[in-house]
Scaffold this active site. Structure first.
Site, PDB file in Angstrom:
ATOM      1  N   GLU A  92       0.831  -1.193   0.000  1.00 25.40           N
ATOM      2  CA  GLU A  92       0.000   0.000   0.000  1.00 25.40           C
ATOM      3  C   GLU A  92       0.870   1.249   0.000  1.00 25.40           C
ATOM      4  O   GLU A  92       1.946   1.271   0.595  1.00 25.40           O
ATOM      5  CB  GLU A  92      -0.892   0.009   1.246  1.00 25.40           C
ATOM      6  CG  GLU A  92      -1.961  -1.058   1.156  1.00 25.40           C
ATOM      7  CD  GLU A  92      -2.923  -1.034   2.346  1.00 25.40           C
ATOM      8  OE1 GLU A  92      -4.115  -1.224   2.111  1.00 25.40           O
ATOM      9  OE2 GLU A  92      -2.481  -0.827   3.477  1.00 25.40           O
ATOM     10  N   CYS A 115       3.334   8.541   1.043  1.00 26.94           N
ATOM     11  CA  CYS A 115       3.899   7.631   2.040  1.00 26.94           C
ATOM     12  C   CYS A 115       4.113   6.286   1.339  1.00 26.94           C
ATOM     13  O   CYS A 115       3.148   5.667   0.893  1.00 26.94           O
ATOM     14  CB  CYS A 115       2.889   7.525   3.174  1.00 26.94           C
ATOM     15  SG  CYS A 115       3.355   6.366   4.440  1.00 26.94           S
ATOM     16  N   CYS A 138       6.497  -6.791   7.750  1.00 31.49           N
ATOM     17  CA  CYS A 138       7.620  -6.272   8.536  1.00 31.49           C
ATOM     18  C   CYS A 138       8.091  -7.371   9.481  1.00 31.49           C
ATOM     19  O   CYS A 138       7.279  -8.122  10.006  1.00 31.49           O
ATOM     20  CB  CYS A 138       7.159  -5.050   9.342  1.00 31.49           C
ATOM     21  SG  CYS A 138       8.523  -4.166  10.140  1.00 31.49           S
ATOM     22  N   CYS A 191       6.314  -4.163  16.458  1.00 29.69           N
ATOM     23  CA  CYS A 191       5.929  -3.085  17.355  1.00 29.69           C
ATOM     24  C   CYS A 191       4.466  -3.337  17.737  1.00 29.69           C
ATOM     25  O   CYS A 191       3.628  -3.599  16.865  1.00 29.69           O
ATOM     26  CB  CYS A 191       6.107  -1.741  16.670  1.00 29.69           C
ATOM     27  SG  CYS A 191       7.803  -1.531  16.090  1.00 29.69           S
ATOM     28  N   CYS A 205       1.383  -1.451  16.068  1.00 31.40           N
ATOM     29  CA  CYS A 205       1.371  -1.264  14.604  1.00 31.40           C
ATOM     30  C   CYS A 205       0.725  -2.449  13.909  1.00 31.40           C
ATOM     31  O   CYS A 205       1.083  -3.601  14.158  1.00 31.40           O
ATOM     32  CB  CYS A 205       2.806  -1.072  14.111  1.00 31.40           C
ATOM     33  SG  CYS A 205       2.927  -1.030  12.311  1.00 31.40           S
ATOM     34  N   CYS A 227      -1.385   6.245   9.683  1.00 24.73           N
ATOM     35  CA  CYS A 227      -0.162   5.591  10.153  1.00 24.73           C
ATOM     36  C   CYS A 227      -0.471   4.289  10.865  1.00 24.73           C
ATOM     37  O   CYS A 227      -1.320   4.260  11.751  1.00 24.73           O
ATOM     38  CB  CYS A 227       0.527   6.428  11.219  1.00 24.73           C
ATOM     39  SG  CYS A 227       1.268   7.884  10.638  1.00 24.73           S
TER      40      CYS A 227
HETATM   41  N1  SAH Z   1       9.062   0.907  10.072  1.00 23.42           N
HETATM   42  C1  SAH Z   1       9.308   2.289  10.060  1.00 23.42           C
HETATM   43  C2  SAH Z   1       8.458   3.074   9.096  1.00 23.42           C
HETATM   44  C3  SAH Z   1       7.002   2.692   8.975  1.00 23.42           C
HETATM   45  S1  SAH Z   1       5.960   3.017  10.355  1.00 23.42           S
HETATM   46  C4  SAH Z   1       9.171   2.852  11.459  1.00 23.42           C
HETATM   47  O1  SAH Z   1       8.708   2.151  12.342  1.00 23.42           O
HETATM   48  O2  SAH Z   1       9.581   3.995  11.660  1.00 23.42           O
HETATM   49  C5  SAH Z   1       5.578   4.739  10.195  1.00 23.42           C
HETATM   50  C6  SAH Z   1       5.176   5.433  11.485  1.00 23.42           C
HETATM   51  O3  SAH Z   1       3.858   5.078  11.903  1.00 23.42           O
HETATM   52  C7  SAH Z   1       6.091   5.046  12.630  1.00 23.42           C
HETATM   53  O4  SAH Z   1       6.450   6.163  13.400  1.00 23.42           O
HETATM   54  C8  SAH Z   1       5.210   4.139  13.424  1.00 23.42           C
HETATM   55  O5  SAH Z   1       5.666   4.043  14.727  1.00 23.42           O
HETATM   56  C9  SAH Z   1       3.865   4.799  13.285  1.00 23.42           C
HETATM   57  N2  SAH Z   1       2.744   3.930  13.646  1.00 23.42           N
HETATM   58  C10 SAH Z   1       2.688   2.599  13.520  1.00 23.42           C
HETATM   59  N3  SAH Z   1       1.484   2.139  13.954  1.00 23.42           N
HETATM   60  C11 SAH Z   1       0.762   3.217  14.340  1.00 23.42           C
HETATM   61  C12 SAH Z   1      -0.579   3.377  14.834  1.00 23.42           C
HETATM   62  N4  SAH Z   1      -1.391   2.362  14.986  1.00 23.42           N
HETATM   63  N5  SAH Z   1      -0.974   4.631  15.103  1.00 23.42           N
HETATM   64  C13 SAH Z   1      -0.160   5.687  14.903  1.00 23.42           C
HETATM   65  N6  SAH Z   1       1.090   5.588  14.425  1.00 23.42           N
HETATM   66  C14 SAH Z   1       1.561   4.364  14.150  1.00 23.42           C
HETATM   67 FE1  SF4 Z   2       7.521  -2.441  11.388  1.00 25.01          FE
HETATM   68 FE2  SF4 Z   2       5.321  -1.147  12.165  1.00 25.01          FE
HETATM   69 FE3  SF4 Z   2       7.408  -1.326  13.835  1.00 25.01          FE
HETATM   70 FE4  SF4 Z   2       7.574   0.249  11.669  1.00 25.01          FE
HETATM   71  S1  SF4 Z   2       6.167   0.527  13.396  1.00 25.01           S
HETATM   72  S2  SF4 Z   2       9.111  -1.209  12.399  1.00 25.01           S
HETATM   73  S3  SF4 Z   2       6.348  -0.955  10.181  1.00 25.01           S
HETATM   74  S4  SF4 Z   2       6.165  -3.043  13.053  1.00 25.01           S
END
Ligand code: SAH
Ligand code: SF4
Length: 384
Positions: free
Chosen positions: A109, A123, A130, A134, A137, A359
């Site tokens: 996406e 974006c 991944c 986290c 996420c 995000c």
């Molecule tokens: N993997 C990379 C880039 C993709 S995530 C990273 O983690 O930085 C892009 C951003 O979205 C990151 O700052 C991540 O922490 C944030 N993010 C992920 N899940 C989210 C959620 N459910 N609500 C708000 N931000 C989120």
């Molecule tokens: Fe992977 Fe989501 Fe963590 Fe970014 S925030 S490193 S996309 S699991």
């Protein structure tokens, strides 16, 4: 450790593409395939480059300043068509989300957000799924299928430019001004593809989005951060989300490998950082988890001496997510403490929530496929 099961280009059934090659690679590919000497190959590469990235050509027959027999020859050798758009959704706030199919079982996406950056930001994803988990996420719940290639990253930009009708490139009134690597995946685990894609996207005779308007976000892959800066000169964003190791170990598990001390040192050492080129620290607001006044003050202490911007992101829920977003008053109070300490700390308004484009909500249905199943699918696809 997760094993990558498929590192191959988009599809075996497709002719190779010229999209995703750097300028030098394009010239040597044309030299080899067309039997050209160095200089004519470079000239030909400049022409093709202009068609691909200034004009958005998707067929060789459109390249009208190239002699017809040469166009036909290239058309037999290469495929420069776009990936299939499986789904295109437009949010009530103008955000556009694309689900693209790069090859069998490879779906990613990307999201165009108008009104972000100078004019609008795309974006992009760097991996399918991944490897990191986290806890807040959605992408993290999807197993890694594989890294994207440079071609597949650049293709996300081309598809968006088609959709917002931004050809030729270099228009004065641009809608797409910024690129953020904040889609699916951890860009620093796909650094080769990301670096080549940035070389292409920032080239002044093509898409021409300057490196200063390209931001790469990492969860904290410390051993690749310097290389990112050296190779790409891109802006850096860090997904921080916690101010102590205990909590960050839980929210962003890569912290167990590289704790805050190492991460912040790598930020101090990030090439090209200055007050004019600040590092963005992303901080997702999780109700009762990381949003206290004390944590806001601790955040300020931690970032002391680093040219920083702080981006407070209201948590975007997804089905089954274990957290709630902090209340609006809490977020504002947190922001005030950070602002009072002299940091710009915009609260990122959630965009495209109605189409799950915000995000951390991105997740495609791509799953790891057994190699034998994939081959079957490819054979079925190539059948007449
Ligand atoms: N993997 C990379 C880039 C993709 S995530 C990273 O983690 O930085 C892009 C951003 O979205 C990151 O700052 C991540 O922490 C944030 N993010 C992920 N899940 C989210 C959620 N459910 N609500 C708000 N931000 C989120
Ligand atoms: Fe992977 Fe989501 Fe963590 Fe970014 S925030 S490193 S996309 S699991």
């Amino acid at each position: 450790m997760t094993t990558l099961i498929d590192q191959r280009p988009p599809s075996l059934t497709r002719r190779p593409s010229l999209v995703g090659l750097t300028r030098d690679e394009l010239a040597s590919r044309l030299a080899d395939d067309l039997g050209l000497e160095k200089k004519p190959a470079r000239m030909r590469a400049t022409q093709v480059w202009g068609w691909l990235y200034s004009h958005g050509a998707t067929a060789f027959e459109d390249m009208t300043n190239i002699a017809k027999p040469m166009r036909e020859k290239m058309a037999r050798l290469y495929d420069i068509s776009r990936p299939e758009i499986i789904e295109r959704q437009v949010s009530s706030d103008g955000t556009r989300k694309y689900l693209l199919r790069m090859g069998p079982g490879i779906e990613v996406e990307s999201v165009f957000i108008p009104g972000v950056g100078r004019a609008g930001a795309l974006c992009v994803s760097s991996q399918v799924g991944c490897t990191l988990n986290c806890t807040f996420c959605h992408t993290g719940t999807q197993a890694l299928v594989r890294n994207l290639t440079a071609e597949e990253i650049v293709a996300q930009v081309l598809v968006c430019k088609d959709d917002i009708e931004e050809w030729p490139s270099g228009k004065d009134e641009r809608k797409l001004s910024n690129i953020v690597f904040m889609g699916m995946g951890e860009p620093l685990y796909a650094l080769d593809s990301v670096a080549s894609a940035i070389d292409i996207i920032s080239d002044g005779e093509g898409i021409a989005i300057s490196r200063r308007r390209i931001t790469v976000s990492t969860s904290g892959v410390v051993n690749q951060m310097h290389a990112l800066g050296e190779r790409t000169e891109a802006m850096l964003a860090i997904s921080l989300h916690a101010t102590n190791d205990k909590l960050r170990d839980e929210l962003v598990p890569i912290n167990r490998k590289w704790p805050l001390k190492d991460l912040l040192q790598a930020c101090r050492d990030y090439p090209g950082t200055s007050n004019a080129r600040r590092i963005t620290f992303e901080y997702v607001m999780l109700d009762g988890v990381n949003d206290s006044d004390e944590e806001a003050r601790e955040l300020v202490r931690l970032l002391k001496g680093i040219p920083a911007k702080i981006n407070l992101i209201p948590f975007n829920p997804w089905p089954g997510s274990p957290y709630q977003c902090s209340s609006w008053e809490r977020i504002e109070q947190f922001a005030e403490i950070v602002n009072d300490a002299g940091y710009a700390s915009p609260i990122r308004t959630p965009r495209g929530r109605d189409i799950a484009a915000a995000c951390g909500q991105l997740k495609s249905d791509s799953v790891k496929q057994r190699a034998s199943d994939r081959r079957k699918a490819e054979l079925a696809q190539s059948a007449p």
